[in-house]
Design a protein around this motif. Structure first.
Motif: not given
Length: 242
Positions: A85-93, A108-116
């Motif tokens: 998630i750290e790479a998804f900031g600013g214009l690059q994100g 953490t256990y990222d439920v949304l990322a897993i569902r996607k």
């Protein structure tokens, strides 16, 4: 009710999620691919093993910063990739989001990322996940449970990938290899694990992850032997987000 809709309503449900964008990702792939072939002494091995239709769970080793962009640009099909998630900031994100990439919070256990990620596979598309979880030796000595969970939920075939040369021996994980460096991408033979309905016990997922790890380790060892291109060993600088 179609089979596809039924699949999306199985646990974990994904019928409430929108499909990830892909058009910008497709354009960027075609733009960046010639650049990588110009910059590096790049060889793609066994590209014919990459399934041309249906869901695919791509499982590459992870050596350095070049891995994701290189594989995304050169793979035969558009990849949706999980990235920290750290790479998804600013214009690059914003670009990464529009290109159909998925941020994941590794703390953490990222439920949304897993569902996607599950939705990508249920939609018959290609999902790339690093089984090692972070950049390092690239030998698959440790495989996390994410790849096993996605395979057990969706039944998607797993495609082993050995990336060799994306980091020089002792090199920094935060740097690209220099111009002219030799880089090999070696595709393995796709394989599947048994699809398991809900609920899925952690002990069972861990056991499957260990079995997958055996296959991935054997593939990267065979790729090193076949190409004569060794793994770089321990990185100079540890990934700060490990």
């Amino acid at each position: 009710m179609t089979a596809e809709l039924t699949g999306h309503q199985e646990l974990p449900r994904t019928d409430d999620l929108p499909s990830l964008p892909y058009r910008l990702g497709g354009v960027l792939r075609h733009v960046v691919r010639p650049y990588f072939r110009l910059r590096y002494d790049l060889t793609i091995h066994h590209e014919d093993r990459f399934p041309r239709t249906g869901p695919v769970l791509v499982a590459p080793n992870h050596l350095g910063l070049l891995d994701g962009p290189l594989l995304g640009a050169t793979a035969p099909r558009m990849l949706h990739q999980l990235g920290k998630i750290e790479a998804f900031g600013g214009l690059q994100g914003k670009i990464l989001h529009l290109a159909g990439q998925i941020p994941v919070d590794r703390s953490t256990y990222d439920v949304l990322a897993i569902r996607k990620a599950i939705k990508v596979l249920r939609d018959g598309q290609v999902m790339s996940i690093y089984p090692e979880g972070t950049r390092g030796r690239g030998d698959f000595r440790k495989v996390r449970v994410g790849v096993a969970y996605l395979a057990m939920v969706t039944g998607a075939p797993i495609l082993p990938v050995a990336l060799l040369g994306t980091r020089l021996p002792g090199g920094d994980v935060e740097r690209f290899p220099p111009w002219g460096s030799r880089v090999d991408v070696v595709y393995g033979t796709p394989f599947t694990v048994d699809r398991v309905p809900f609920p899925r016990r952690h002990t069972d997922v861990r056991a499957v992850a260990d079995q997958i790890g055996d296959v991935l380790r054997a593939h990267v060892q065979a790729a090193v032997a076949a190409t004569g291109h060794p793994l770089p060993g321990k990185p100079e600088k540890k990934d700060p987000d490990e």
